[in-house]
Motif scaffolding. Structure first.
Motif, short mmCIF file in Angstrom:
data_model
loop_
_atom_site.label_atom_id
_atom_site.label_comp_id
_atom_site.label_asym_id
_atom_site.label_seq_id
_atom_site.Cartn_x
_atom_site.Cartn_y
_atom_site.Cartn_z
N ALA A 117 26.18 -34.63 -28.13
CA ALA A 117 26.60 -35.45 -26.99
C ALA A 117 27.96 -36.13 -27.12
N THR A 118 28.74 -35.81 -28.12
CA THR A 118 30.08 -36.41 -28.24
C THR A 118 31.14 -35.32 -28.40
N CYS A 119 31.06 -34.31 -27.54
CA CYS A 119 31.98 -33.18 -27.63
C CYS A 119 32.66 -32.93 -26.29
N GLN A 120 33.69 -32.12 -26.36
CA GLN A 120 34.42 -31.67 -25.18
C GLN A 120 34.41 -30.15 -25.13
N ARG A 121 34.43 -29.62 -23.91
CA ARG A 121 34.62 -28.19 -23.74
C ARG A 121 35.87 -28.03 -22.89
N ASP A 122 36.80 -27.29 -23.42
CA ASP A 122 38.09 -27.09 -22.74
C ASP A 122 38.73 -28.43 -22.37
N GLY A 123 38.61 -29.42 -23.27
CA GLY A 123 39.26 -30.72 -23.08
C GLY A 123 38.53 -31.70 -22.19
N ILE A 124 37.33 -31.35 -21.71
CA ILE A 124 36.57 -32.24 -20.82
C ILE A 124 35.30 -32.70 -21.53
N ASP A 125 35.10 -34.03 -21.60
CA ASP A 125 33.90 -34.58 -22.22
C ASP A 125 32.65 -34.03 -21.54
N ASP A 126 31.64 -33.69 -22.34
CA ASP A 126 30.38 -33.19 -21.80
C ASP A 126 29.25 -33.63 -22.73
N ALA A 127 28.45 -34.59 -22.27
CA ALA A 127 27.34 -35.12 -23.08
C ALA A 127 26.26 -34.07 -23.31
N GLY A 128 26.32 -32.93 -22.65
CA GLY A 128 25.33 -31.88 -22.83
C GLY A 128 25.68 -30.90 -23.93
N ALA A 148 34.58 -27.15 -33.10
CA ALA A 148 33.29 -26.55 -33.43
C ALA A 148 33.59 -25.34 -34.29
N THR A 149 32.77 -25.10 -35.30
CA THR A 149 33.10 -24.03 -36.23
C THR A 149 32.46 -22.70 -35.91
N ARG A 150 31.16 -22.64 -35.77
CA ARG A 150 30.51 -21.33 -35.63
C ARG A 150 29.30 -21.34 -34.71
N TRP A 151 29.00 -22.49 -34.12
CA TRP A 151 27.81 -22.58 -33.27
C TRP A 151 27.99 -23.72 -32.28
N ALA A 152 27.71 -23.44 -31.02
CA ALA A 152 27.75 -24.48 -29.99
C ALA A 152 26.79 -24.10 -28.88
N MET A 153 26.15 -25.11 -28.32
CA MET A 153 25.21 -24.94 -27.21
C MET A 153 25.52 -26.01 -26.18
N ARG A 154 25.09 -25.76 -24.95
CA ARG A 154 25.25 -26.72 -23.87
C ARG A 154 23.95 -26.78 -23.09
N LEU A 155 23.51 -28.00 -22.78
CA LEU A 155 22.33 -28.17 -21.94
C LEU A 155 22.75 -28.01 -20.49
N ASP A 156 22.24 -26.98 -19.85
CA ASP A 156 22.48 -26.78 -18.42
C ASP A 156 21.60 -27.75 -17.67
N ARG A 157 22.21 -28.68 -16.97
CA ARG A 157 21.45 -29.75 -16.31
C ARG A 157 20.57 -29.23 -15.18
N ALA A 158 20.99 -28.17 -14.51
CA ALA A 158 20.20 -27.64 -13.39
C ALA A 158 18.91 -26.97 -13.86
N SER A 159 19.00 -26.15 -14.91
CA SER A 159 17.83 -25.40 -15.37
C SER A 159 17.06 -26.09 -16.49
N GLY A 160 17.71 -27.02 -17.20
CA GLY A 160 17.06 -27.66 -18.35
C GLY A 160 17.03 -26.77 -19.58
N LYS A 161 17.82 -25.70 -19.58
CA LYS A 161 17.84 -24.74 -20.69
C LYS A 161 19.14 -24.88 -21.48
N PHE A 162 19.06 -24.54 -22.77
CA PHE A 162 20.26 -24.47 -23.59
C PHE A 162 20.96 -23.14 -23.35
N ILE A 163 22.28 -23.20 -23.30
CA ILE A 163 23.11 -22.01 -23.10
C ILE A 163 24.14 -21.97 -24.23
#
Length: 179
Positions: A117-128, A148-163
């Motif tokens: 929850a303290t990361c950015q994707r493409d320069g935009i903060d995303d708590a997911g 991030a070195t070799r692994w990253a996931m994002r919680l998709d808020r609409a589906s509740g699934k990790f992507i």
């Protein structure tokens, strides 16, 4: 000679199969019951959550902590899984969550950490976002953010699934950086 070669080969196969069976039964016995859809707490026997973070879906009061990312830990405080969950209700002061997804906690190498929850994707903060960072890289203590070195996931808020997310697009705040 040929018979001894076949005998040795059959022993090798038997040992490999036995090892696979032992490993499979050990992981099956360590596996928790089906988590998806479960409302927690309470967690299954011997399991708990030590860490979690709200992942809002908007700024309205009911949206600020509508979803969360949490750890699933064993009695020895080893993290086994990362859980995605949606807010259900409160039991006293304690929030309760419906688990919507679960992924195995990644195996870490020396100096690596999982950041939640303290990361950015493409320069935009995303708590997911969840990612592995390497705190052992040169001058890491001086850097405000680490890639991030070799692994990253994002919680998709609409589906509740990790992507899965390409780690090259993610960087996380270095909470150990010099201030």
């Amino acid at each position: 000679m040929r018979r001894s070669h076949l005998l040795a080969m059959s022993r090798f196969i038997a040992v490999a199969v036995a090892a696979a069976v032992v490993a499979a039964s050990a992981s099956a016995s360590a596996a928790e019951p089906g988590l998806i859809g479960m409302i927690v707490p309470p967690y299954p026997d011997g399991l708990k959550s030590n860490t979690g973070s709200c992942v809002g879906s908007g700024s309205e009061p009911g949206q600020v902590c509508a979803r969360s990312i949490a750890t699933l830990d064993d009695a020895e405080d080893r993290t086994l899984k990362l859980l995605a969950a949606e807010f259900v209700d409160r039991l006293g002061d304690e929030p309760r969550w419906r688990i919507t997804d679960a992924v195995p906690y990644p195996l870490l190498r020396r100096d690596e950490l999982v950041v939640i929850a303290t990361c950015q994707r493409d320069g935009i903060d995303d708590a997911g976002l969840i990612a592995i960072i390497d705190t052992g890289t040169a001058h890491a203590a001086e850097l405000e953010m680490l890639p991030a070195t070799r692994w990253a996931m994002r919680l998709d808020r609409a589906s509740g699934k990790f992507i899965r997310v390409a780690p090259g697009h993610v960087r996380c705040y270095n909470e150990g950086a010099n201030e």
